[in-house]
Write an enzyme that holds these catalytic residues in place. Structure first.
Site, PDB file in Angstrom:
ATOM      1  N   THR A 137       0.801  -1.217   0.000  1.00 25.85           N
ATOM      2  CA  THR A 137       0.000   0.000   0.000  1.00 25.85           C
ATOM      3  C   THR A 137       0.836   1.270   0.000  1.00 25.85           C
ATOM      4  O   THR A 137       0.324   2.334  -0.315  1.00 25.85           O
ATOM      5  CB  THR A 137      -0.904   0.013   1.245  1.00 25.85           C
ATOM      6  OG1 THR A 137      -0.081  -0.277   2.373  1.00 25.85           O
ATOM      7  CG2 THR A 137      -1.988  -1.045   1.131  1.00 25.85           C
TER       8      THR A 137
ATOM      9  N   GLY B 168      -7.325   2.298   2.532  1.00 24.56           N
ATOM     10  CA  GLY B 168      -7.215   1.019   1.823  1.00 24.56           C
ATOM     11  C   GLY B 168      -8.528   0.358   1.471  1.00 24.56           C
ATOM     12  O   GLY B 168      -8.620  -0.357   0.483  1.00 24.56           O
ATOM     13  N   GLU B 169      -9.538   0.554   2.285  1.00 22.74           N
ATOM     14  CA  GLU B 169     -10.743  -0.245   2.128  1.00 22.74           C
ATOM     15  C   GLU B 169     -11.954   0.479   1.576  1.00 22.74           C
ATOM     16  O   GLU B 169     -12.790  -0.117   0.897  1.00 22.74           O
ATOM     17  CB  GLU B 169     -11.102  -0.872   3.487  1.00 22.74           C
ATOM     18  CG  GLU B 169     -10.212  -2.063   3.775  1.00 22.74           C
ATOM     19  CD  GLU B 169     -10.101  -2.412   5.231  1.00 22.74           C
ATOM     20  OE1 GLU B 169      -9.689  -1.537   6.021  1.00 22.74           O
ATOM     21  OE2 GLU B 169     -10.419  -3.548   5.581  1.00 22.74           O
TER      22      GLU B 169
END
Lengths: 739, 327
Positions: free
Chosen positions: A465, A696-697
């Protein structure tokens, strides 16, 4: 802070090592005298192992040992506690007994001198089973056979049932989502070696500290005797958050054979013994008043779990607070099936949950006769009604309106199937996206070294990431050192304890610790500079400033390297231990997706042609890696919408499409020609000094609903069962008597 | 590891004699099927005969206008060949719709003809499968059978589709396969090469023990024809066809003079639709004509629990392909 480096988009500092193959992944480690393990996996989903014929395998070239339930050291279970740092998802140990709970469960392990010899011998092992014919293959079978069990994270306010009855408009609809499998490119792998009672294990892990804790419990040895290393990870998407049985098997085999053992999980078993997103069934009951205001909202979900552990997919976690509604019920239940234990997959709970919620909101808007965009703007919550707290920062209305404008939502003809181009019918759909902002405790160490570099250590991980890079940006921002003078070391339990890389919390958790450690190091440096022999011997250290690598007082600057060298010091060091988030506010991230689909009814082809998403995640630390996270999540979301499903044979619970060819994820050619990501970039300074909430989600949440809503606009068909396969949209599909 | 003998052949004769009539021997070309299946323990050859050194890598136009393709011509080379692109667009398009660039660079013409089915019950090594273990039954018929299972040419013993795109184009074009074996050289009509499963699904093709494909020779191109390959699937690349069509037509004004239609993704072998062609010949181009031909092509199809949609999808593959080619 200078604005130059925080928020800029420098490329990944580890990028070159990765693309040149220099970066070592778990299975790239080959300690001296290493042996190779290869698993034998159950070919039934429920029953017992009644016999193992091992003679042929034992005589196979290179075989060192074969482990199974009758030949495996007695170990202990890890109690699966996240706060205590020893969480595992599947608490049952490999080879604990002869019971089989799912297809693909370890039933034996061959250890041999080469990978090929281990695999060849493994194939000579003949396992006999007593298969139980009542294997539970799916959610429906589970509910029918054993019913459901209560899960956690439920919520109730007002009177949802009472206010539903007699409301002006209402819907009562059920959505389902299939099992999805993480399928990171790098397969799970362990390389374990022992020296006396000390264990070192290289693992493709999203959480080295948790794995150390779990191994400590399982092997009954002190944490200080265990080192878990995971410097590079070929992604995990949640499947590598918690340790799976292969790591226990490799560690035990290494101890018993007295040799380092490497064990790589084969691709087919990535579908069985390392977690998956469970199947869900979600009943949505919504009601509004005459004006289209929500008066009742119920989100009741059931998800599949294994027979060994209860994993709860918290589908209603977002439902509790996204919309304002006085009467609301969220409940989670589980049902047991003969599959391995599920686990978190990118945006657990929210990804399947927002498929149901944001599809239902679209249906509710249509039922109430309101444009789905207006409906959302009318009903978004202004504070978190589930916790009775204000949001720390919430710009969902602006995100929705900005994305709508950029997308051209207002140009759409709301009539179904009304927009066409060539053979294709165009559909527009939208959905909100949402994810909790979480911050955990974290330690970090920073050394300002006499060679002019800064060295950072923290036992968190970079799972692809960009964590290495944003940590370096943080140190660069405070010290003024350029990125190339900063080395960052992550993914090793010998460093100060850092968080699991999950929950989108790594940025908010790690950067404050790194910043605090950097300041500590500067304070130590100032102490040296103001000591008797120092460059600023008579100066009060508080009046010294540190900029661009120099300590400065009254316009006089000294390079910090000279401060250290002048006293023959190697470095000035800082160590910090920062705490998790407080509970003054409800901390969440927000956003909206707008999606254009094109359905060609003449060849039954559905494609996503355009996506505009506006995301409110607080401050963006690295504009390139942040955008990359959202774009990647959007593509993963469209895979969830119309490709992904792990199919299980209903007769025996065996996964059928357990490979990269038949488990369909989007490829480059499926990328929408236009993906436009708007990052609002409002710092959330109530959350942390950087104002960053993590990214990230959130991008995957709501995507499947936005696609489904666009499909409805194009075709008039409400697809409530993912994935949106073409046959669900086709006319004239012959009926087949189901066997 | 599981050991096998490896021999590298320098001539066709040597390859054939090394292989002999040994049913435990296998020829190795690009390896994209063989090595894959050896690694998952589904194929277990005792003798591997590497034919990559043989002089079978050329494409040549014969005096009668036919085009002879060497067994070792890669899918990439064949798809990019100027003559193929010009005279057999359907073949070039079919090749490029298959697999991935990396696979096409390795995969060969003969290997593509010889590729095995994608049925998961064949590949798992555990389920009953009459191809893998004759007489054990077919787990797919009552199992999960959405994407790589057929509706045409199935039997109660096997319903796996032939996975090739290239072969569907060749079935439409017309071709002969040249083989060399212990009994010498012979030619097999392309349409007779692949076998229907019937009650011997373990027999997939018409090769005798030890025979090696040396060439595939395409029929001369139809003069003034247009051709195209249309492949329908879930994602846009790297997936086997759910349904596909290879179509070649020649027109006189709005009248169809000649038509050749073959289907992929729906049949247990590359599927030539002769009756549909008859329904097209001599007809005016019209949607109704195309639809009737498409219905005829899928007549007698047997849907299974998850793949019934392939019947209308196969029809759509024909209608759209014809529509585009005659526009």
């Amino acid at each position: 802070m200078s604005d130059s480096i925080i928020g800029a988009g420098p490329k990944r500092i580890d990028g070159q090592r990765k693309v040149t193959g220099e970066a070592p992944y778990a299975a790239d480690h080959h300690p001296d005298n290493m042996a190779y393990g290869y698993g034998i996996f159950s070919t039934i989903a429920r029953g017992t192992v009644t016999g193992l014929e091992l003679d042929a395998a034992r005589q196979s070239p290179g075989v060192i040992d074969i482990f199974h339930h009758g030949h495996f050291p007695e170990l202990h279970r890890s109690p699966a506690s996240m706060p205590q740092g020893n969480k595992v998802e599947e608490t049952r140990l490999p080879f604990e007994d002869n019971h089989v709970h799912y297809e693909g469960q370890f039933v034996a392990l061959v250890v041999a001198d080469t990978f090929e010899n281990a695999r060849a011998a493994a194939r000579k092992v003949v396992v006999s089973y007593q298969a139980d014919d009542n294997a539970i293959a799916n959610l429906d079978q589970g509910v029918k056979a054993h019913g459901t069990k209560k899960g956690g994270d439920n919520h109730e306010r007002g009177d949802a049932a009472g206010s539903f009855d007699g409301a002006a408009h209402s819907i009562d609809v059920t959505y389902t989502t299939p099992v999805e499998t993480h399928n990171p490119m790098e397969m799970h792998a362990s390389v374990a070696s022992w020296e006396g009672d000390r264990l070192t294990i290289y693992e493709s892990s999203q959480g080295v500290v948790q794995q150390r804790g779990a191994l400590s419990k399982i092997f009954g040895i002190p944490q200080e005797h265990i080192r878990v290393e995971s410097p590079f990870i070929g992604s995990g998407f949640g499947s590598k958050l918690w340790m799976w049985p292969h790591a226990v098997a490799a560690s035990a085999a290494a101890r018993e054979t007295g040799r380092p053992v490497q064990l790589v999980v084969p691709r087919e078993q990535m579908f069985t013994t390392t977690g998956h997103r469970p199947e869900t069934r979600q009943r949505m009951r919504l009601a509004t008043d005459d004006s289209g205001r929500l008066v009742s909202l119920r989100h009741e979900s059931i998800n599949t779990t294994s027979f060994t552990d209860q994993y709860v997919e918290t589908c209603g976690s977002v439902t509790k607070s996204l919309y304002s509604c006085p009467n609301l019920l969220v409940s989670h239940e589980t049902t047991q099936v003969n599959r391995g234990t599920p686990t978190s997959m990118r945006a657990p709970g929210a990804a399947p949950g927002l498929f149901a919620l944001e599809s239902a909101i679209d249906e509710m808007a249509h039922e109430a006769g309101v444009d789905p965009l207006e409906f959302r703007l009318n009903n978004y919550a202004d504070r978190d009604e589930s916790q009775d707290l204000d949001f720390s920062s919430n710009h969902i209305r602006e995100a929705t309106q900005k994305a709508a404008e950029q997308f051209g939502w207002h140009d759409r003809n709301p009539e179904i199937g009304s927009m066409r181009e060539g053979h294709e019918i165009i559909g527009y759909g939208m959905a909100a996206c949402n994810w909790e902002a979480i911050k955990r405790e974290c330690e970090a160490r920073v050394s300002l070294r006499a060679d002019g570099t800064a060295h950072v250590t923290c036992a968190t991980q970079d799972i692809g990431t960009g964590t290495y890079t944003i940590v370096a940006q943080t140190v660069s921002d405070i010290t003024g050192l350029p990125l190339e003078k900063i080395t960052v070391r992550l993914g090793d339990t010998s460093y100060p304890a850092g968080p699991v890389s999950g929950g989108s919390w790594t940025t908010a958790t790690t950067l404050p610790a790194v910043a605090a450690a950097t300041r500590e190091a500067i304070e130590e440096l100032k102490g040296y500079a103001t000591s008797k022999k120092g460059d600023f011997a008579d100066v009060d250290s508080d009046s010294l400033t540190f900029e661009n690598g120099q300590l400065t007082h009254d316009g006089q600057g000294v390079d910090y390297v000279d401060v250290l060298k002048g006293q023959r010091l190697a470095s000035a060091d800082g160590h910090a231990h920062t705490q998790g988030a407080d509970d003054r506010y409800s901390y969440r991230s927000f956003g909206a997706h707008f999606v254009e689909v094109r359905w060609d009814p003449g060849i039954s082809n559905l494609r996503v042609s355009r996506v505009v998403s506006a995301i409110d995640v607080g401050r963006v630390i690295n504009s390139m890696t942040a955008r990359n996270q959202v774009e990647g999540a959007i593509v993963m979301g469209l895979g969830m919408a119309h490709f992904e499903a792990t199919d299980y044979d209903a007769r025996n619970a065996r996964p059928v499409n357990n490979n990269y060819a038949e488990y369909v994820v989007p490829v480059h050619a499926d990328q929408p020609p236009e993906v436009d990501v708007i990052l609002l970039d409002y710092p959330d300074l109530e959350f942390n000094e950087f104002g960053a909430r993590g990214i990230g989600e959130i991008g995957i949440t709501g995507m499947a609903a936005a696609v489904a809503n666009a499909v409805y606009h194009a075709t008039g068909k409400r697809i409530r069962d993912l994935p949106i396969f073409k046959e669900k949209l086709m006319e004239n599909v012959p009926e087949v008597q189901s066997a | 590891m599981r050991e096998f003998n490896y021999a590298r052949a320098d001539s066709t004769r040597q390859a054939v004699s090394t292989h002999g009539r040994n049913d435990q021997a296998a020829y190795l070309a690009g390896g994209t099927t063989l090595l894959d299946l050896v690694k998952i323990d589904i194929m277990r050859p005792e003798q591997v005969v590497d034919i990559n050194r043989l002089d079978l890598g050329g494409i040549e136009t014969l005096d009668d206008g036919r085009v002879r393709i060497g067994a070792l011509v890669t899918n990439t080379a064949l798809a990019r060949d100027e003559r193929i692109q010009r005279d057999y667009a359907v073949l070039s398009e079919a090749l490029l719709s298959g697999a991935t660039t990396q696979l096409r660079n390795k995969a060969t013409t003969a290997g593509n003809v010889m590729q095995r089915v994608r049925c998961p019950y064949f590949r798992d090594g555990v389920s009953s499968c009459n191809k893998r273990e004759p007489g054990s039954g077919c787990a797919a018929i009552e199992g999960h059978n959405r994407s790589v299972h057929a509706v045409l040419g199935t039997s109660e013993h096997c319903i796996a589709t032939h996975p090739s795109d290239m072969c569907v184009a060749m079935a439409a074009i017309g071709a002969t396969i040249t083989v060399e074996g212990p009994d010498g050289r012979r030619e097999i009509d392309f349409l007779d090469f692949h076998l229907l499963p019937n009650d011997t699904p373990e027999r997939e093709h018409n090769l005798k023990p030890g025979e090696l494909i040396t060439h595939v020779t395409l029929a001369a191109p139809l003069e003034n024809s247009r051709s195209g390959y249309l492949k329908l699937r879930d994602r846009a690349s790297y997936q086997f066809a759910l349904a596909s069509s290879a179509v070649i037509v020649t027109l006189d004004g709005d009248t169809i003079v000649e038509a050749r239609v073959a289907l992929g993704g729906v049949g247990t072998k590359p599927w030539r639709a002769f009756d549909a062609e008859k329904a097209l010949k001599g007809q005016q181009i019209s949607e109704a004509t195309f639809k009737r031909a498409a219905e005829i092509a899928l007549q007698g199809a047997t849907p299974y629990a998850h793949n019934a949609f392939k019947i209308p999808l196969g029809q759509q593959a024909i209608v759209r392909n014809l529509t585009t080619l005659t526009a």
